[in-house]
Design an enzyme around this catalytic site. Sequence first.
Site, PDB file in Angstrom:
ATOM      1  N   LYS A  13       0.789  -1.103   0.074  1.00  0.00           N
ATOM      2  CA  LYS A  13       0.157   0.041  -0.009  1.00  0.00           C
ATOM      3  C   LYS A  13       0.755   1.238   0.052  1.00  0.00           C
ATOM      4  O   LYS A  13       0.483   2.197  -0.759  1.00  0.00           O
ATOM      5  CB  LYS A  13      -0.898  -0.031   1.265  1.00  0.00           C
ATOM      6  CG  LYS A  13      -2.066  -1.065   1.413  1.00  0.00           C
ATOM      7  CD  LYS A  13      -3.267  -0.726   2.402  1.00  0.00           C
ATOM      8  CE  LYS A  13      -2.354  -0.714   3.635  1.00  0.00           C
ATOM      9  NZ  LYS A  13      -1.969  -1.799   4.415  1.00  0.00           N
ATOM     10  N   ARG A  88      -9.772   1.085   8.539  1.00  0.00           N
ATOM     11  CA  ARG A  88      -9.615  -0.221   8.809  1.00  0.00           C
ATOM     12  C   ARG A  88     -10.595  -1.054   9.543  1.00  0.00           C
ATOM     13  O   ARG A  88     -10.446  -2.347   9.841  1.00  0.00           O
ATOM     14  CB  ARG A  88      -8.116  -0.254   9.448  1.00  0.00           C
ATOM     15  CG  ARG A  88      -6.973  -0.803   8.787  1.00  0.00           C
ATOM     16  CD  ARG A  88      -5.844  -0.308   9.528  1.00  0.00           C
ATOM     17  NE  ARG A  88      -4.716  -1.156   9.572  1.00  0.00           N
ATOM     18  CZ  ARG A  88      -3.658  -0.373   9.132  1.00  0.00           C
ATOM     19  NH1 ARG A  88      -3.560   0.508   8.603  1.00  0.00           N
ATOM     20  NH2 ARG A  88      -2.462  -1.396   8.957  1.00  0.00           N
ATOM     21  N   ARG A 127      11.220  -6.744   4.964  1.00  0.00           N
ATOM     22  CA  ARG A 127      11.217  -5.544   4.803  1.00  0.00           C
ATOM     23  C   ARG A 127      12.327  -4.692   5.595  1.00  0.00           C
ATOM     24  O   ARG A 127      12.349  -5.042   6.830  1.00  0.00           O
ATOM     25  CB  ARG A 127       9.665  -4.978   4.966  1.00  0.00           C
ATOM     26  CG  ARG A 127       9.273  -3.383   4.832  1.00  0.00           C
ATOM     27  CD  ARG A 127       8.186  -3.228   4.522  1.00  0.00           C
ATOM     28  NE  ARG A 127       7.176  -3.259   5.975  1.00  0.00           N
ATOM     29  CZ  ARG A 127       5.655  -2.906   5.718  1.00  0.00           C
ATOM     30  NH1 ARG A 127       5.406  -2.601   4.682  1.00  0.00           N
ATOM     31  NH2 ARG A 127       5.244  -2.968   6.767  1.00  0.00           N
ATOM     32  N   ARG A 160      11.106  -2.597  11.119  1.00  0.00           N
ATOM     33  CA  ARG A 160      10.516  -2.028  12.044  1.00  0.00           C
ATOM     34  C   ARG A 160       9.833  -3.066  13.032  1.00  0.00           C
ATOM     35  O   ARG A 160       9.886  -4.257  12.911  1.00  0.00           O
ATOM     36  CB  ARG A 160       8.924  -1.951  11.361  1.00  0.00           C
ATOM     37  CG  ARG A 160       8.977  -0.281  10.735  1.00  0.00           C
ATOM     38  CD  ARG A 160       7.681  -0.109   9.936  1.00  0.00           C
ATOM     39  NE  ARG A 160       6.457  -0.841  10.047  1.00  0.00           N
ATOM     40  CZ  ARG A 160       5.445  -0.604   9.577  1.00  0.00           C
ATOM     41  NH1 ARG A 160       5.477   0.004   8.206  1.00  0.00           N
ATOM     42  NH2 ARG A 160       4.241  -0.851   9.618  1.00  0.00           N
ATOM     43  N   ARG A 171      -0.870  -9.098  13.066  1.00  0.00           N
ATOM     44  CA  ARG A 171      -1.429  -7.912  12.093  1.00  0.00           C
ATOM     45  C   ARG A 171      -2.368  -8.491  10.931  1.00  0.00           C
ATOM     46  O   ARG A 171      -3.585  -8.072  10.826  1.00  0.00           O
ATOM     47  CB  ARG A 171      -0.301  -7.054  11.596  1.00  0.00           C
ATOM     48  CG  ARG A 171       0.338  -6.161  12.617  1.00  0.00           C
ATOM     49  CD  ARG A 171       1.724  -5.791  12.174  1.00  0.00           C
ATOM     50  NE  ARG A 171       1.668  -4.884  10.954  1.00  0.00           N
ATOM     51  CZ  ARG A 171       2.479  -4.623  10.050  1.00  0.00           C
ATOM     52  NH1 ARG A 171       3.416  -4.965  10.217  1.00  0.00           N
ATOM     53  NH2 ARG A 171       2.501  -3.557   9.182  1.00  0.00           N
TER      54      ARG A 171
END
Length: 218
Positions: A13, A88, A127, A160, A171
């Site tokens: 996203k 969300r 990531r 992160r 998540r």
Amino acid sequence: MVLILLGPPGAGKGTQAVALADELDLVQISTGDILREAVRSGSELGKKANSYLEQGLLVPDPIMLDLIEEELKLHAPDTGVILDGFPRTLAQAEGLTGLLARLGMNVDAVVSIEIDDATLVKRLSARRSCPQCGAVYNLVTNPPSTDSTCDRCGHHLIQRDDDHVDTVRERLRVYHTQTEPVVDYYRERSLLKEVDGTGTPQEVWERIVKILSKQDNG
Ligand code: AMP
């Protein structure tokens, strides 16, 4: 114009929102980025949001609706916006509809990036992010040219906290239970455009551009 980008964590996203904002001259409103910045700066919002972010849980709806109202009032009257990471939950989607109506606006299109959980877990653990300028890399598909250093600003890249595997799974669980109903909400209102999120960021980008240009041509 109000464009919404939906998709599970790791669907790309953020990357697509930056490119779309650039292409369509929209302001990108990324609630995840705003919350992380608030946590870093130690603001009131950051103090309220910190433990939710750490656990991969959603920040409560009233806090998010206040935040988005402030952002929309700041940007939306002057330019179009792309919402990245909001709404969300169903309550956020309904709150947004009401808020936009009060501002004399409405949602123009919702792009949902679709991708399976196994691919997402693999992607997110590779990531890396730049804490300085917000650039995002993937060690497999989009590595920085020098190991662990940001190409854009030279800062040291980090993983992160919420990209560690247990938090990623949490998540994804939250996405399936709380955010998938939002996808249905927009499908029922004929605003939803579903895009296959597998492949390279460039391939996904081309699919998004194609589906949005179809909308422009009716
Ligand atoms: P993201 O970078 O979009 O994956 O967001 C990172 C984290 O910020 C999420 O795991 C949530 O804790 C929080 N967050 C971002 N957007 C929202 C939202 N619309 N509602 C609730 N929490 C959010």
